[in-house]
Design a protein around this motif. Structure first.
Motif, PDB file in Angstrom:
ATOM      1  N   SER A  85       0.817  -1.209   0.000  1.00  0.00           N
ATOM      2  CA  SER A  85       0.000   0.000   0.000  1.00  0.00           C
ATOM      3  C   SER A  85       0.854   1.264   0.000  1.00  0.00           C
ATOM      4  N   VAL A  86       1.835   1.335   0.910  1.00  0.00           N
ATOM      5  CA  VAL A  86       2.622   2.563   1.001  1.00  0.00           C
ATOM      6  C   VAL A  86       3.558   2.749  -0.185  1.00  0.00           C
ATOM      7  N   PHE A  87       4.042   1.660  -0.784  1.00  0.00           N
ATOM      8  CA  PHE A  87       4.864   1.802  -1.980  1.00  0.00           C
ATOM      9  C   PHE A  87       4.018   2.250  -3.165  1.00  0.00           C
ATOM     10  N   GLY A  88       2.769   1.841  -3.201  1.00  0.00           N
ATOM     11  CA  GLY A  88       1.869   2.352  -4.237  1.00  0.00           C
ATOM     12  C   GLY A  88       1.696   3.857  -4.104  1.00  0.00           C
ATOM     13  N   ASP A  89       1.548   4.317  -2.864  1.00  0.00           N
ATOM     14  CA  ASP A  89       1.454   5.760  -2.623  1.00  0.00           C
ATOM     15  C   ASP A  89       2.747   6.463  -3.028  1.00  0.00           C
ATOM     16  N   ALA A  90       3.891   5.863  -2.688  1.00  0.00           N
ATOM     17  CA  ALA A  90       5.186   6.467  -3.020  1.00  0.00           C
ATOM     18  C   ALA A  90       5.361   6.583  -4.536  1.00  0.00           C
ATOM     19  N   VAL A  91       4.950   5.565  -5.263  1.00  0.00           N
ATOM     20  CA  VAL A  91       5.038   5.609  -6.729  1.00  0.00           C
ATOM     21  C   VAL A  91       4.180   6.749  -7.271  1.00  0.00           C
ATOM     22  N   ASP A  92       2.984   6.894  -6.736  1.00  0.00           N
ATOM     23  CA  ASP A  92       2.109   7.997  -7.167  1.00  0.00           C
ATOM     24  C   ASP A  92       2.746   9.354  -6.875  1.00  0.00           C
ATOM     25  N   GLN A  93       3.366   9.477  -5.714  1.00  0.00           N
ATOM     26  CA  GLN A  93       3.991  10.756  -5.337  1.00  0.00           C
ATOM     27  C   GLN A  93       5.191  11.071  -6.230  1.00  0.00           C
ATOM     28  N   ILE A  94       5.973  10.068  -6.542  1.00  0.00           N
ATOM     29  CA  ILE A  94       7.118  10.275  -7.434  1.00  0.00           C
ATOM     30  C   ILE A  94       6.632  10.614  -8.840  1.00  0.00           C
ATOM     31  N   ARG A  95       5.587   9.932  -9.282  1.00  0.00           N
ATOM     32  CA  ARG A  95       5.009  10.219 -10.600  1.00  0.00           C
ATOM     33  C   ARG A  95       4.481  11.658 -10.652  1.00  0.00           C
ATOM     34  N   ASP A  96       3.799  12.086  -9.603  1.00  0.00           N
ATOM     35  CA  ASP A  96       3.305  13.471  -9.521  1.00  0.00           C
ATOM     36  C   ASP A  96       4.474  14.454  -9.578  1.00  0.00           C
ATOM     37  N   SER A  97       5.567  14.124  -8.909  1.00  0.00           N
ATOM     38  CA  SER A  97       6.754  14.983  -8.926  1.00  0.00           C
ATOM     39  C   SER A  97       7.322  15.115 -10.329  1.00  0.00           C
ATOM     40  N   LEU A  98       7.422  13.999 -11.025  1.00  0.00           N
ATOM     41  CA  LEU A  98       7.935  14.038 -12.400  1.00  0.00           C
ATOM     42  C   LEU A  98       7.038  14.875 -13.302  1.00  0.00           C
ATOM     43  N   ASN A  99       5.742  14.689 -13.170  1.00  0.00           N
ATOM     44  CA  ASN A  99       4.808  15.464 -13.981  1.00  0.00           C
ATOM     45  C   ASN A  99       4.916  16.954 -13.677  1.00  0.00           C
ATOM     46  N   GLN A 100       5.075  17.295 -12.415  1.00  0.00           N
ATOM     47  CA  GLN A 100       5.190  18.690 -12.010  1.00  0.00           C
ATOM     48  C   GLN A 100       6.456  19.313 -12.590  1.00  0.00           C
ATOM     49  N   MET A 101       7.543  18.567 -12.609  1.00  0.00           N
ATOM     50  CA  MET A 101       8.802  19.092 -13.141  1.00  0.00           C
ATOM     51  C   MET A 101       8.755  19.280 -14.651  1.00  0.00           C
ATOM     52  N   HIS A 102       7.927  18.536 -15.323  1.00  0.00           N
ATOM     53  CA  HIS A 102       7.801  18.665 -16.778  1.00  0.00           C
ATOM     54  C   HIS A 102       7.019  19.901 -17.186  1.00  0.00           C
ATOM     55  N   ASP A 103       6.211  20.440 -16.288  1.00  0.00           N
ATOM     56  CA  ASP A 103       5.317  21.540 -16.637  1.00  0.00           C
ATOM     57  C   ASP A 103       6.037  22.853 -16.913  1.00  0.00           C
ATOM     58  N   GLY A 104       7.103  23.167 -16.189  1.00  0.00           N
ATOM     59  CA  GLY A 104       7.813  24.435 -16.394  1.00  0.00           C
ATOM     60  C   GLY A 104       6.955  25.624 -16.015  1.00  0.00           C
TER      61      GLY A 104
END
Length: 117
Positions: free
Chosen positions: A29-48
């Motif tokens: 469960s918590v690793f699923g959350d961590a993956v989502d958080q890392i994915r959100d971080s990557l998406n945020q960094m792509h936005d500029g």
């Protein structure tokens, strides 16, 4: 790591200590959350965006990556009451430790970058 834990949890239900199995399910469960958080971080960094927007975005990334690291710590914390000779504990904690190291390094890079903007 999430796929590893998911596959392991199906096998562990039949042979490991009950506390280890419960900790493993929590890890999933918590690793699923961590993956989502890392994915959100990557998406945020792509936005500029503008420098003001970039500071806000990097603040979000720092928050999410810190949360991902906390979730990864939560996984290994769940095994504290499990016997040290339990193979499931050894395997999961070793792999989680490697993931935590990578996440921690990524967060250090993000913090360094955020301090320069």
């Amino acid at each position: 790591m999430s796929a590893f834990v998911s596959n392991l949890s199906r096998e562990a239900d039949y042979g490991a200590q009950p506390r280890a199995v419960a900790a493993l399910h929590d890890c999933f469960s918590v690793f699923g959350d961590a993956v989502d958080q890392i994915r959100d971080s990557l998406n945020q960094m792509h936005d500029g965006g503008s420098s003001e927007s970039l500071r806000f975005q990097m603040s979000n990334v720092q928050t999410w990556m810190s949360a991902a690291l906390s979730n990864e710590d939560t996984c290994t914390d769940g095994f504290e009451d499990v016997s040290d000779d339990e193979p499931l504990k050894l395997d999961v904690c070793n792999r989680a430790g490697k993931v935590k190291e990578v996440t921690s390094n990524a967060l250090a890079f993000i913090n360094s970058f955020a301090n320069k903007i």
